[in-house]
Enzyme design. Sequence first.
Site, PDB file in Angstrom:
ATOM      1  N   HIS A  28      11.633   1.436   2.000  1.00 25.64           N
ATOM      2  CA  HIS A  28      11.767   2.591   2.890  1.00 25.64           C
ATOM      3  C   HIS A  28      13.126   3.259   2.733  1.00 25.64           C
ATOM      4  O   HIS A  28      13.256   4.461   2.919  1.00 25.64           O
ATOM      5  CB  HIS A  28      11.502   2.177   4.340  1.00 25.64           C
ATOM      6  CG  HIS A  28      10.041   2.023   4.613  1.00 25.64           C
ATOM      7  ND1 HIS A  28       9.433   0.801   4.683  1.00 25.64           N
ATOM      8  CD2 HIS A  28       9.070   2.957   4.756  1.00 25.64           C
ATOM      9  CE1 HIS A  28       8.127   0.996   4.893  1.00 25.64           C
ATOM     10  NE2 HIS A  28       7.892   2.283   4.937  1.00 25.64           N
ATOM     11  N   GLU A  51      -4.398  -0.108   2.987  1.00 26.10           N
ATOM     12  CA  GLU A  51      -3.210  -0.698   2.361  1.00 26.10           C
ATOM     13  C   GLU A  51      -3.377  -2.186   2.101  1.00 26.10           C
ATOM     14  O   GLU A  51      -2.500  -2.835   1.542  1.00 26.10           O
ATOM     15  CB  GLU A  51      -2.002  -0.523   3.289  1.00 26.10           C
ATOM     16  CG  GLU A  51      -1.769   0.895   3.714  1.00 26.10           C
ATOM     17  CD  GLU A  51      -0.610   1.023   4.677  1.00 26.10           C
ATOM     18  OE1 GLU A  51       0.503   1.270   4.222  1.00 26.10           O
ATOM     19  OE2 GLU A  51      -0.838   0.869   5.896  1.00 26.10           O
ATOM     20  N   ASP A 103       1.966  -0.423  -0.171  1.00 27.96           N
ATOM     21  CA  ASP A 103       1.610  -1.729   0.377  1.00 27.96           C
ATOM     22  C   ASP A 103       0.421  -2.345  -0.356  1.00 27.96           C
ATOM     23  O   ASP A 103       0.347  -3.565  -0.504  1.00 27.96           O
ATOM     24  CB  ASP A 103       1.291  -1.602   1.870  1.00 27.96           C
ATOM     25  CG  ASP A 103       2.571  -1.593   2.685  1.00 27.96           C
ATOM     26  OD1 ASP A 103       3.430  -2.453   2.425  1.00 27.96           O
ATOM     27  OD2 ASP A 103       2.721  -0.728   3.559  1.00 27.96           O
ATOM     28  N   CYS A 119      -1.513   8.420  -0.488  1.00 30.52           N
ATOM     29  CA  CYS A 119      -0.176   8.853  -0.050  1.00 30.52           C
ATOM     30  C   CYS A 119       0.934   7.886  -0.444  1.00 30.52           C
ATOM     31  O   CYS A 119       2.052   8.019   0.024  1.00 30.52           O
ATOM     32  CB  CYS A 119      -0.156   9.097   1.456  1.00 30.52           C
ATOM     33  SG  CYS A 119      -0.464   7.620   2.416  1.00 30.52           S
TER      34      CYS A 119
HETATM   35  C1  PEP Z   1       2.141   2.930   1.553  1.00 26.28           C
HETATM   36  O1  PEP Z   1       2.157   1.744   1.895  1.00 26.28           O
HETATM   37  O2  PEP Z   1       1.745   3.310   0.431  1.00 26.28           O
HETATM   38  C2  PEP Z   1       2.621   3.970   2.465  1.00 26.28           C
HETATM   39  C3  PEP Z   1       2.476   5.236   2.158  1.00 26.28           C
HETATM   40  O3  PEP Z   1       3.237   3.581   3.605  1.00 26.28           O
HETATM   41  P1  PEP Z   1       4.744   3.021   3.635  1.00 26.28           P
HETATM   42  O4  PEP Z   1       5.395   3.276   2.327  1.00 26.28           O
HETATM   43  O5  PEP Z   1       5.428   3.708   4.749  1.00 26.28           O
HETATM   44  O6  PEP Z   1       4.542   1.554   3.916  1.00 26.28           O
HETATM   45 MG    MG Z   2       2.492   1.232   3.951  1.00 24.15          MG
END
Ligand code: PEP
Ligand code: MG
Length: 582
Positions: free
Chosen positions: A193, A436, A460, A507
Amino acid sequence: MSMRVMEGLGVSGGVAIGRAVCVEDAGDEVLRFHLGRADIGPEIRRFEEARDAAFADLSKARVKMEQALGDDMASILEAQALLLNDKAFARRIVDRIRSRQVNAEWAVARTCNELEIRFAEIESEYLRERSEDLRNVSRYLLRSLQGIGHHELSEIEGNVVLVGKELAPSDALRFSRENVVGFALEVGGKATHTTIIARGLNLPMVVNLTGILELATDQDPVIIDGDEDRIILHPTPEVLALYEAKLGRLQSADEDVARQPGVQARTGDGVEIELLANLELVDEIDDAIRFGCCGVGLYRSEFFFIEKSPEIPTEEEHFALFSALLEGLHPRPVTVRTFDLGGRQLARELFPGEEENPVLGLRGIRLTRLHPEIMRSQLRALYRAAVKGDLRIMIPLVSTLEEVRFFKALCTEIVAELAAEGLAHDPDVRLGAMIEVPGAALLADHFAREVDFLSIGTNDLIQYSLAVDRNNEHVAELYQPTHPAVLRLLKSIVDGVAGTPCELSLCGEMASDPLLTPFLLGIGLRRLSMGPRSIPVISEKIGELQIEDLGPVTEACLALQTADEVRELLAGLPSPSGVTRA
Ligand code: PEP
Ligand code: MG
């Protein structure tokens, strides 16, 4: 000083030029500042004042503890007060301020850390237990120092390159609001993140720079080149001039790529692909529009919790945030993900409690089920703000259908509650879930019948399907987006959703890698959500592709055995000009 180049891993691209500020321990918010000779005396006096104030605080705490718990417990604080008043202890801190020309906070934290390590090595159990006293004394001192002329990054003139070991997402967020232009870190990864924030804010970041904290000193001139995976300490005037020119070119290219809002990407044979933006902050709205998003495919609402931490945002604060988001992006659709907290990263302090394996523990919807009151205020704000634009709500990290049903039932309750209270709201917000977890991926057909839309979170999904912690640099090589198992899982999600009215998007970070675009379109995806700056690159890539050519490419990728084979195949695809990628 001679120039020194260090190779690392550029996880957020671009160039930054500035002076180093070495962060000793960003997690504890202790920064190291270099002091001029004239400032040393006042800094020592500042420390002595803080020590007196800390002593007074400790004495008050001791009296309270004695009244509440008796003399035995209070004597623990007595030991800490003795340490705080110990002359040798104070001398070490003062010596450090003087000899290293550093701020008192850093001298306190560093001295306490060193002593703690020594105590831990000593045979005596009594002394080992003094470590806890030391930590508490350090906390009292740091707190007192905060009240006496606290140092801030913004005091430093000019651009700052933050040099540190690792950085929590909350720190990246905090520092990005200061005059920080880039990050050079010992530890990090591509899909953490912290990296996602740096990319979102267009701040270059290079990680895996082992030993940089020993090599760099405050105020060293530094260049970060996130595209070329390197940083340069003490650049020569010639190198500096080259990079200043490169920075200028990047900035004007950035202005040139602005496109008409909402222009859809189209393949060479005319198939429209929706390119959406992933946002973490409302500050990014302008970029999302400038780079031509058709809407927001993922708004990571947990970052608002981080900004407000240790307070939990109220319904009204959430309402103001979501209203600004929807109004700022109007008339584009905006998908807000309910908060994905827990799992080690992100505001862990909100929900204290030890978990042996937090990434497999209370994260996403699991945590919100335990704290429905927080989810309720977020959902109430979302339904109320929904009248201001085109809102969709999505839940993270589902692994069972019951979780989705719980969420839908909660939404129904919230709508009834708002109606009963006579508050303006939109009862018809579309609801979705993120895929995920491999278990949910395999049941995509069932999930597709429960919700209006699904979005694949590959960051994830890769972590859980390959059993590779996305934050762990020791297994970073095994975090492979092109692993054939990941590709097969993606294909099975698309196949599961096909034939249902459920909308599907992707995403995760895979959406922003142009190498993977032929595969993603080839399996049938038509909606991709990514950091705003990737939109023009992916749009251009899409324009080069013919959907009808992609079937065989996809089939070939799915039949391969290793991630490298898939990469090679995709890199070898001919481009329209006949040139293959390196
Ligand atoms: C993901 O897991 O691909 C996602 C978009 O969520 P994050 O990166 O916030 O875990
Ligand atoms: Mg995620």
